[in-house]
Design an enzyme around this catalytic site. Sequence first.
Site, mmCIF file in Angstrom:
data_model
loop_
_atom_site.group_PDB
_atom_site.id
_atom_site.type_symbol
_atom_site.label_atom_id
_atom_site.label_comp_id
_atom_site.label_asym_id
_atom_site.label_seq_id
_atom_site.Cartn_x
_atom_site.Cartn_y
_atom_site.Cartn_z
ATOM 1 N N CYS A 1 -8.241 -90.392 120.882
ATOM 2 C CA CYS A 1 -9.584 -89.979 120.476
ATOM 3 C C CYS A 1 -10.486 -89.727 121.678
ATOM 4 C CB CYS A 1 -10.169 -91.018 119.514
ATOM 5 S SG CYS A 1 -11.688 -90.485 118.694
ATOM 6 N N GLU B 1 -4.142 -89.043 115.373
ATOM 7 C CA GLU B 1 -4.603 -90.433 115.441
ATOM 8 C C GLU B 1 -4.541 -91.096 114.058
ATOM 9 O OE1 GLU B 1 -8.678 -92.859 116.742
ATOM 10 O OE2 GLU B 1 -8.756 -90.730 116.215
ATOM 11 N N LYS C 1 -4.997 -98.017 122.491
ATOM 12 C CA LYS C 1 -6.268 -97.467 122.945
ATOM 13 C C LYS C 1 -7.025 -98.545 123.709
ATOM 14 C CE LYS C 1 -10.355 -95.013 121.208
ATOM 15 N NZ LYS C 1 -11.075 -94.523 120.007
#
Length: 528
Positions: free
Chosen positions: A402, A285, A349
């Site tokens: 994440c 990430e 995301k």
Amino acid sequence: MERLAGKIMLLWGARRWAVSFLAGALGVLSQPPFDFFAVLFVSFTVLVWLLDGASGNAEAGILGRLRPAFWTGWWFGFGYFTGGLWWLGNALLIEAEEFAWALPLAVFGLPALLALFYGLATAFARALWSDGLGRICALACGFGLAEWLRSFVLTGFPWNAIGYGAMPVPLMMQSSALIGIFGMSALAVFVFSVPALIATRRGLAPGLVIAVLLLTAHLGFGYWRLSGPLPGAEDDIIVRIVQPSVDQSKKWDDGERKQIFETLLSLTARPSDTGVQPTYIIWPETSVPFLLTSNPAALTMIGQTLTEGQTLITGAVREESVQAGQAPRYYNSIFVIDDKGQIAAAADKLHLVPFGEYLPFASLLKSAGLDTIANTPGSFSAGSRRYTVPVQENKYFLPMVCYEVIFPAKMAAEGPPADFIVNVTNDAWYGNTPGPYQHFRQAQLRAVEAGIPLVRAANNGISAVTDARGRVLSGLSQNVIGYVDVKLPKKIHAVGSNWSANLAFWLIIALLLIGATVSRYSFIRTSN
């Protein structure tokens, strides 16, 4: 046992809250990295006995009668979440001069908020309380609903759901493919609470029978799934996970960016241990320490590093220009870059971390001097939809950035079915604490539930490839700088889906509610 139960039941005031807090805190040992699931038999047995004595003033109305039960559950949850989430405070110490003041809010404030769900669970259970097996059903029903609510209320944070404590190894993970984490949580609370019946012996025989049957089915199904033929691997498809283990305090330091990027390229270029060059290289990430779309030289260097046929999948910040005069938007994204250094695809995301990646009520809180913890030009924006991302060989992966991977509902995506999950993360924020182990376990379970392998790249670990049944094939432990090459496992036929797991969960809740209600009715009739 009866004397001990009686002493716990009669506790009052500070002693009652202290015992409840300690029982919850003890339950954290069931979660990674400890995985001592048997401790939950103690935690929930004590909780049942505490609730046996949590009767309020009968003349104070329903809220007054349930108040002692609520606070018993709240203190239990406060102990559980404080013991399980204290490591979140480590993120605030990366830039201590700016964020250390908020340490008590992370270490105690969030657990206090999450404990409200367990307080509601015990208040709900106490409303249906009886003196036998029915109260075990009521407690399991209450906790199952509480864990489900935790997955979406106030954006959701279902971290360390009780069900994870019942799944320390792949043998004990397979049931989640049928009933999901929330169904597992409800049944786990039932099984872990049954020893409380030993003190009164009312309902002990049927309780033990049901608990043994559930445990047998849980272990038997796991054994059956794992004893089948291995799913095998995709022919000639090697995945390389690169773990740079960048110190979080240096990640966005202008003087360190070049060295970080060169480390990523160097690990990418090394010859494969398998003798076959990797097809897909995975970086963690936000591993690229600058905006890729504004740095064509970096894309050129990536293209020069990749050999023909290789594809890089990396986490990076994506900038999106908007109308003139307005600040650009920034996204926490996954990029797919081909061997010519061209961006072939990207995915943003969707589920952002409050206060970490964006600031709720931004205008109000920024006026008070607050800002996000992540060091970016501005708060991240959330993506608009989730879709499977194409890569070479007509393969598709499901992008999970994440902590998105802790939400079972987020596994649903548009597009062709995914062949594997790519979870990129940066757990360096949390140092050498239980946090990264807990995060990895939850990612592991998503692979089991979906029946597709997991490829996980974490900045400082835990990075790993698991097969579709959650077994770790290879990986890198925390703080190791290096890479690992693994043949990409094949996906398997999933035994369930989000829809069927939700259906199973509500069926379990209905059965527990019926058991609690019938027992409560019989208890009231007998008492009268």
